[in-house]
Design an enzyme around this catalytic site. Sequence first.
Site, mmCIF file in Angstrom:
data_model
loop_
_atom_site.group_PDB
_atom_site.id
_atom_site.type_symbol
_atom_site.label_atom_id
_atom_site.label_comp_id
_atom_site.label_asym_id
_atom_site.label_seq_id
_atom_site.Cartn_x
_atom_site.Cartn_y
_atom_site.Cartn_z
ATOM 1 N N CYS A 27 0.714 0.482 4.363
ATOM 2 C CA CYS A 27 1.343 1.052 3.176
ATOM 3 C C CYS A 27 0.465 0.931 1.935
ATOM 4 O O CYS A 27 0.351 1.867 1.135
ATOM 5 C CB CYS A 27 2.704 0.403 2.927
ATOM 6 S SG CYS A 27 2.680 -1.403 2.950
ATOM 7 N N HIS B 271 4.950 -0.716 -4.209
ATOM 8 C CA HIS B 271 3.743 -1.519 -4.407
ATOM 9 C C HIS B 271 2.972 -1.022 -5.628
ATOM 10 O O HIS B 271 2.948 0.184 -5.918
ATOM 11 C CB HIS B 271 2.819 -1.404 -3.198
ATOM 12 C CG HIS B 271 3.344 -2.039 -1.946
ATOM 13 N ND1 HIS B 271 4.398 -2.917 -1.919
ATOM 14 C CD2 HIS B 271 2.919 -1.909 -0.647
ATOM 15 C CE1 HIS B 271 4.608 -3.314 -0.666
ATOM 16 N NE2 HIS B 271 3.732 -2.712 0.113
#
Length: 335
Positions: A131, A240
Amino acid sequence: MKKFNVAVVGATGMVGNKFLKVLSERNLPVENYYLFASAKSAGKVIDFMGKPHTVIELTDENIKKYKVDIALFSAGGSTSARFAPVFVECGATVVDNSSQWRMCDDVPLVVPEVNADDIDWNHGIIANPNCSTIQAMLPIKALYDKYGIKRIVYSTYQAVSGAGVAGYNDLKEGVANPDATPKKFPYRIFNNVIPQIDVFLPNGYTKEEEKMIKETKKILGDDKIKVTATTVRVPVFDSHSESINIEFEKPCTLEGIYEALRNQEGLIVYDDVKNAVYPMPSVTTDHDEVYVGRVRIDDTLESGCNIWVCADNIRKGAATNAVQIAAKLMEKMSK
């Protein structure tokens, strides 16, 4: 366009649920969806795409019962190692979200906006990158194509959802009770920052850091780039954030950097510091796009810059990227 049969493996997990959400939002040419999970979830009924779907136990026999064209996997590395080859033997192409196949030489590692053509040389399995790597690749690729890149320094600030339901619950329980004992992380995550994601390797880096380093080189097809990384878990539920320092091979200008970023598919330049506009998890959560801001020249380098990148790690960092790969596969298989 031809219609396809699609399996979602690990359909009842956190990322599996996001797979279903993203699929429900897209008008893909799908005839049938088959939802697979472990024996524990088998028989559960999920309302998906306007009708009930009974979860199928993931076994060799059940895989062989259904004619699957594309299988989207989000069930962990050991499950993928065991069952992805079975789907391939039965004629399906697997898009896998685990780390099991990413660094195999004969498995393409794909971010569709960056290297979709690599799909063409798959041998039945296509890997979804990590990711944190996925969101970095969009701005990195845009700048790599324009200036060439000598070196990348990643510093990541990663949400607890990247550690699954257990990580999410550690933060949720910590908010409710700061003295709660963490179950997933080595330390409490509420009101804390943990400079460790995954296990430590003999060289002092973590496995997450090694993933970013190796995957960046593989996706760009350039082993000469120097890449280093520090990955950190922060008390944020979703999305994130990354600070990325880049050293270029060619002279750069701020205007040229902005132009390259604005022309990159799937990337939103969100950068107006005079009005305190920059990417944050609160901005990017539940969006498919990657956001970039805080763009500035690094005056300590002959040619380089700093950028700040945010994206929803469960959507673009997992489910959306895999669904985009599946859509590209459908296009190619329909020709």
